[in-house]
Design a protein around this motif. Structure first.
Motif: not given
Length: 119
Positions: A48-65
């Motif tokens: 579904v989604a992931r986030i970097s250790r700091s929280g600055v970088g995120t990425y979502n799958t297209n279905a939930v963007k």
């Protein structure tokens, strides 16, 4: 190691919102890359989604963007998933996951929390 416990699931009508939480304990939370996965009825588990250790970088799958937002509060050892404009196809068990390495599989998993979206 890190232990993960999800909460915040429930029943909601289509178009509604929920916020999932994942409480972490054990090794330093900020050391881990974190993600949310889900498994719908009769389906395989999907990212579904992931986030970097700091929280600055995120990425979502297209279905939930545009609808879901992943975030984390490192001092509180907690991962979040804000879910807006929910659809019936979002119905699933939602899992949080963690990994220590920059690449590879997510190694640590919670038991999941059920989200049901009615039409």
């Amino acid at each position: 190691q890190v232990q993960l416990v999800e909460s915040g699931g429930g029943l909601v009508q289509a178009g509604g919102s929920l916020r999932l939480s994942c409480a972490a304990s054990g090794r330093t939370f900020s050391s881990y890359l974190m993600a949310w996965f889900r498994q719908g009825p009769g389906k395989e588990r999907e990212f579904v989604a992931r986030i970097s250790r700091s929280g600055v970088g995120t990425y979502n799958t297209n279905a939930v963007k545009g609808r879901f937002t992943i975030s984390r509060d490192n001092p509180k050892n907690t991962l979040y998933l804000q879910m807006n404009s929910l659809k019936p196809e979002d119905t699933a068990v939602y899992y949080c996951a963690a990994r220590f390495m920059d690449y590879g599989d997510f190694v640590y998993w919670g038991r999941g929390t059920q989200v049901t979206v009615s039409s």
